[in-house]
Design an enzyme around this catalytic site. Structure first.
Site, PDB file in Angstrom:
ATOM      1  CB  SER A  45      48.376 -87.928  51.095  1.00 12.05           C
ATOM      2  OG  SER A  45      49.499 -87.847  49.910  1.00 12.05           O
ATOM      3  CD  GLU A  46      53.001 -83.701  50.049  1.00 11.94           C
ATOM      4  OE1 GLU A  46      53.327 -84.664  51.057  1.00 11.94           O
ATOM      5  OE2 GLU A  46      53.878 -83.374  49.448  1.00 11.94           O
ATOM      6  CG  ASN A  47      46.865 -85.182  47.709  1.00 15.90           C
ATOM      7  OD1 ASN A  47      47.655 -86.465  49.101  1.00 15.90           O
ATOM      8  ND2 ASN A  47      46.387 -86.055  47.265  1.00 15.90           N
ATOM      9  N   GLY A  48      46.182 -83.874  51.480  1.00 15.68           N
ATOM     10  CA  GLY A  48      44.717 -83.341  52.218  1.00 15.68           C
ATOM     11  C   GLY A  48      44.280 -85.370  52.508  1.00 15.68           C
ATOM     12  CB  SER A  87      46.920 -80.535  53.784  1.00 15.45           C
ATOM     13  OG  SER A  87      47.737 -81.287  54.391  1.00 15.45           O
TER      14      SER A  87
END
Lengths: 217, 233, 217, 233
Positions: A45-48, A87
């Site tokens: 998940s690209e938010n981390g 990320s």
């Protein structure tokens, strides 16, 4: 025609054991529900977060733990948190094996438009431009035609594009398509959908092999 | 070496109208709630805000938009906010939308003293307008510049009196990057500890990047999309 | 003439409470022994540590805990470890307030040479080029002349340089010098050293103010 | 997802003569002792090694120099090694010396998919020969390229079966950067744990960057400069 769940189910056939996968908002998120038994994939998940787990039980939501769609989620054994630079660093470096995204339009050279409709509200591209510019393997989940029947598989995108020549495969409600120098290459038909229906619904260049099997689940 | 201030009001004493601020957080997750409240109370105007999102109508940066304090937003996604939309369409608010990874990397570049970085995100799109492109190994990249901001406003989980920070879960997001990038970095933490209480191996942001720190109060931590599964029992 | 300890002691006068300081190998390391009572400074070691403590007690050495000179050291309350990219990131971003380095030669425009003697063994620049290129405030600790009496404060460096126009201050065994558009500006004489001695020992441009006090400790 | 291998010998099965390897460590601190031993035992030749240092005569990369396995070293400091000096002066060994921060940042650039970065280190020196320079805000920078290596050989403190890594104290140094930068990254750890045993907030290197991992044996952890103070009692 496939419904959203079936599109997700068909895309899940592309998963391989050990893959790191980024699933976009919408239909792509549903793919997580169809990971084959016994297969391990790791969701980024690209938010981390690497190792996204399912939604929490009611009452166990953690406001510090969300996915890129801002939904409350959970971790799994082996999960890792990191900052947004790392990320997108791992995305840019090609470490994510598969990216599944929605699209408003895809062109027969692999261009994709999925972030903006001029004149309507502009919400922003979020991480979509980073993902499409860097992912090694991008599969698009989309409706083949708009509500008024216009093809969304085009010779060139009419909407502002998100990235150039990046989409490798499209799974629409009508079929499965590779994209290569021939344009859209029809690999499979949705159950009950004829080649003729797909030809008529596709504005971009379409290559139809001699044999086009009906997809199985 | 006295980095500890009493509260958000004291921490922002020298932020002025027209300045450029970075605000950490992804959606409402990990936002500096106390500092935003202090900015609202102080009534600062004409601010440029660099933040991945713009909050919702009645929380986060949305509160600053309600007060018409923001001249310009630099964000990657702003779709959760009706007042935002109104101000944008009426021309009251400038918006620069940039890819999320570009936003993150421009913060990191500032913190690492790198004036510019290369990213393929946005090549061939309207994001590329006016930007220098360059081909490496057959692939085209945009040159993007490090952010230049007056203050970074950051929310951490734990911090110590030397400004060392630890973040929690996905509330980390842009916070450590902005902490490195601010000319002056102000941090609110849920728990402020004496120096020596944090494990030196596990600190995400070294205190050298942090100028002011305080323990925040009354965290609401509002959830934007409450998604749950039913209990089996 | 100052001995090495006295050079270090004089440089310690430049410390201010709360400074982040990087001390190079040799005389600069000794500066840590003269931090004024009640003052807190934080030592940065470019191999990945903020908050360097003293040497460990005999028997308590930790092989995983060394400084940039590869010496066993300790931590203090508030210490932080990080990787080499972040370490040089904070250096490059100007977060280190003061850097103290040794030098083979310094020029009157602030150029420094301290990493290589052609024809002799080349050990490498380590972090020196990064430090001199980025530090806001660089003080050099050095001998004023070579063993055969040649000035090392020059109009231009004869050795391969480490960085351009970066040195702000020199503390030699003969005196203390600022470097500005006038060249070396004599601020203080070492005890018992005359202005004439310093003039004769300095090949680069030297500005001598009307009053040049003898330094005090 | 089977990243665990039995030992160093198995881990390096496909490393071949002439390849480019990154090796973590600063001096002898945090070096991949088991992997270096395996490289020595395998007798690989004509290797290009990217490592901050070159070990000492009888430990670390020094062992590979003894065996004349190294064609070229890319390092920032190599002054601890007499055999190194002999091979360099006799022309048997190529050496490229680069600033330490440049070395670190070129690793990070590879791990973050950034083809090139800008640094002021080396401007006006022989390091700048043949390199592109560029002025930002009145200051000159060199453009330095991301490293391209076949394998990264890394030493971590703890790791899990998914390849997540935690480093200890200053043994961290270049290790997490090289872990991100290798086309194939091999990691030896002091303690290999099942996935889930490491705190997700405290992992330095996410397993997505790691291809093979094993628990090393018999760590010597030699100290280069033993400096101590006398006990008071």
């Amino acid at each position: 025609m496939l419904n959203k769940e079936q599109i997700a189910q068909r895309i899940a056939h592309e998963l391989r054991n050990g893959m790191y996968v980024n699933l976009g908002i919408g239909i792509p998120t549903l793919v997580a529900n169809y990971v084959p038994e016994g297969m391990t994939i790791v969701l980024q998940s690209e938010n981390g977060l690497l190792g996204m787990g399912p939604f929490p039980f009611d009452g166990e939501e953690d406001p510090d733990l969300i996915n890129a769609g801002k939904q409350t989620i959970t971790t799994i054994p082996g999960s890792v948190f990191f900052d947004s630079a790392m990320s997108f660093g791992m995305i840019r470096a090609g470490k994510v094996d598969l990216t599944v995204l929605g699209a408003m339009e895809v062109a027969d050279n692999g261009d994709i438009a999925n972030w903006k409709i001029p004149g309507k509200m502009v919400k922003g591209m979020g991480g979509a431009m980073d993902l499409v510019a860097s992912a090694k393997n991008i599969i698009v989940a989309m409706q083949h035609c708009s509500r008024d029947g216009k093809s969304k598989l085009l010779s060139s995108c009419s909407l502002p594009i998100t990235g150039l020549a990046c989409v490798k495969k499209v799974v629409s409600d009508l079929g499965v398509f590779d994209i290569d120098h021939r344009g859209f290459v029809l690999l499979e038909r949705a159950p009950g959908i004829s080649v003729e229906t797909i030809v008529n619904a596709t504005e971009g260049r379409l290559h139809v092999p001699d044999q086009v099997p009906e997809m199985t689940f | 070496m006295n980095k500890v201030v009493q509260n958000a009001q004291e921490a922002i004493f020298d932020i002025q109208d027209g300045m450029t601020l970075m605000l950490g957080g992804f959606g409402l997750c990990g936002i500096p709630e106390n500092l935003i409240e202090a900015l609202v109370n102080k009534g600062l105007k004409n601010l440029t805000c660099i933040s991945n999102n713009a909050g919702v109508d009645d929380f986060g940066i949305g509160l600053m938009l309600q007060g018409k304090q923001v001249k310009k937003m630099i964000s990657s996604y702003v779709g959760e906010n009706a007042e935002f939309e109104r101000q944008l369409l009426s021309g009251e608010l400038e918006v620069e939308l940039i890819p999320q990874g570009t936003l993150a990397t421009r913060c990191m570049a500032a913190g690492y003293g790198m004036p510019a970085v290369f990213t393929p995100a946005g090549v061939g799109t309207e994001v590329a307008h006016g930007k220098e492109t360059r081909v490496f190994n057959g692939k085209t990249y945009l040159m993007e510049h490090a952010f230049d901001s007056d203050f970074a406003l950051v929310k951490a989980w734990k911090g110590d009196t030397q400004g060392n920070l630890i973040f929690r879960a996905t509330a980390r997001n842009f916070n450590p990057l902005m902490a490195m990038a601010g000319k002056i970095t102000i941090v609110e933490v849920e728990e402020l500890l004496p120096a020596g209480e944090l494990d030196p191996d596990q600190i995400h942001t070294p205190g050298i990047y942090v100028h002011r720190i305080f323990q925040g109060l009354n965290y609401e931590k509002r959830i934007e999309q409450r998604t749950v599964k039913p209990r089996q029992d």
